[in-house]
Scaffold this active site. Sequence first.
Site, mmCIF file in Angstrom:
data_model
loop_
_atom_site.group_PDB
_atom_site.id
_atom_site.type_symbol
_atom_site.label_atom_id
_atom_site.label_comp_id
_atom_site.label_asym_id
_atom_site.label_seq_id
_atom_site.Cartn_x
_atom_site.Cartn_y
_atom_site.Cartn_z
ATOM 1 N N GLY A 1 25.332 2.870 -21.533
ATOM 2 C CA GLY A 1 24.523 1.769 -22.041
ATOM 3 C C GLY A 1 24.216 0.720 -21.007
ATOM 4 O O GLY A 1 24.009 -0.452 -21.346
ATOM 5 N N GLY B 1 12.099 7.870 -1.460
ATOM 6 C CA GLY B 1 13.408 8.062 -2.056
ATOM 7 C C GLY B 1 13.409 8.161 -3.570
ATOM 8 O O GLY B 1 12.391 8.395 -4.213
ATOM 9 N N HIS C 1 0.209 -23.443 -22.060
ATOM 10 C CA HIS C 1 0.322 -23.200 -23.508
ATOM 11 C C HIS C 1 -0.949 -22.515 -24.001
ATOM 12 O O HIS C 1 -2.049 -22.892 -23.616
ATOM 13 C CB HIS C 1 0.497 -24.537 -24.236
ATOM 14 C CG HIS C 1 0.437 -24.413 -25.730
ATOM 15 N ND1 HIS C 1 1.506 -23.988 -26.488
ATOM 16 C CD2 HIS C 1 -0.589 -24.640 -26.617
ATOM 17 C CE1 HIS C 1 1.160 -23.976 -27.762
ATOM 18 N NE2 HIS C 1 -0.108 -24.359 -27.874
ATOM 19 N N GLU D 1 14.286 11.668 7.326
ATOM 20 C CA GLU D 1 14.310 11.855 5.871
ATOM 21 C C GLU D 1 14.275 13.344 5.566
ATOM 22 O O GLU D 1 13.402 14.063 6.042
ATOM 23 C CB GLU D 1 13.126 11.150 5.223
ATOM 24 C CG GLU D 1 12.924 11.463 3.752
ATOM 25 C CD GLU D 1 14.153 11.163 2.895
ATOM 26 O OE1 GLU D 1 14.609 12.084 2.187
ATOM 27 O OE2 GLU D 1 14.655 10.021 2.950
#
Length: 506
Positions: free
Chosen positions: A185, A41, A483, A35
């Site tokens: 978007g 990352g 509920h 890395e």
Amino acid sequence: MSGNSTDVIVIGGGTGGYSTALRAAHLGLGVTLVERDLVGGTCLHRGCVPSKAMLHAAELVDGVAEARERWGVKATLDSVDWSALVATRDDIVSRNHKGVEGQLSAAGVTVVRGTATLAGPRTVRVDVPGAGGTELWTARRGLVLATGSRPRTLPGLEPTGEHLVTSDDALFAPGLPRSVLVLGGGAIGVEYASFHRSMGAEVTLVEAAERLLPLEDADVSRQLTRALKKRGITVLTGARLLDAHLTGAPPADAHRSGAGQTGAGQTGAGQTGAGAPGGGVAARVQPARGDAMLITAERLLVAVGRVPVTDGLNLAAAGLTTDERGHVPPADWATLETAVPGVYVVGDLLPPPSLGLAHASFAEGLVVAETLAGLAPRPVDYAAVPRVTYSSPQTASVGLSEAAAKDAGHEVAVNMLPLTATAKGMVHGQGGMVKVVAEPGPDGRVLGVHLVGPHVSEMISESQLAVAWDASPADIAQHIHPHPTLSEAVGETFLTLAGRGLHQHA
């Protein structure tokens, strides 16, 4: 040049890379992870984690306005202390980073800090910074490419880190701008538009496609667009950027995104460290109809997608090539092995149907590691990977949209239920919906589930199981949802499709 060998070499320490390394090490393989920056990352350091930390802060800001305007709690927002917000975000990132490093160390993964260049199908040259010199590593079993992606930029719009930014540096630009133009978007653009609006900015969101989140179900796009506009975000779809340039301080009478509009979280309170000091961006945008518009803002955020990172990797040395978009395609999607035996690819380097999502990368890493260990893992089922946008409201989807299901030749039955049809949906008061796309009849397969509303990112996993296991509405309808919760809207939608609707009838 020193020479070393190990069972598996992984290039890239993002979600796909470190998950491959961890699983392979847990299965008894020797693993070297190369890395050049920080393990974790983009997702951990510049994307998923810091952005969701900031979006949580934005949710708290919105909550102050809701408490005052809806619930009679006489709360006010004095200011947003940008430095304190950043410190909390960075602490969360730091603790996650240390956790990943600790896991890699505990698993026995050798982490080499440096830049990798392929010298052969399973041979890697690593340039270690400082006095480290160059190391040559050879993989006995396999080489895994996990070098990730970077934001796509547009010609003539090079990021400055302040007034013109990408998703990689938007969170790290100085202060909170008073106005933002977001170009793109998709999920990233929508999330950043939502965050900045909550923090008091005037926001314009420009998307070239005919609707926001163009890869999602059309009803998701409609619901989200309606909600964002209600919050005071100016949404321009079917629009394209003609040109843009840096300016001095925007004039007071210039058109700014969402000017004069008030949305949730907009208190007019001062912000410590807010506002880019002088200057901004002027952009000409061609809307779907009418004349071109001049839009000025303190910050332009370019969120038009990401491109794979293979620069300097020297793929040709391993006999590898990329496709026209820069991806490294696998020859076998079941194992993610490339056309070169012993070389595998995970994460953002993969073309579709891989989704470029962190949670998909984790799954890909598991598949590759287990393949290298001689196991026979199940391939990644990309059709059952959830897709989430962490805006306010959130969206969450899995499986096929209504249009995609029809295009694939399915006869479909569709049911939609507004979240406000439930007591908990009324409590939240943010609108939203559940939409299920299934084959006809109580025993038809569930093909797709699409959610819009508060906290729906935490509700999609049930639907993922329904899609992945080829469940039917009747299968889901027999399970009782608590509920009052938002999740009972999902249960009610399936009950109706199964012919057992209680509060809703087909």
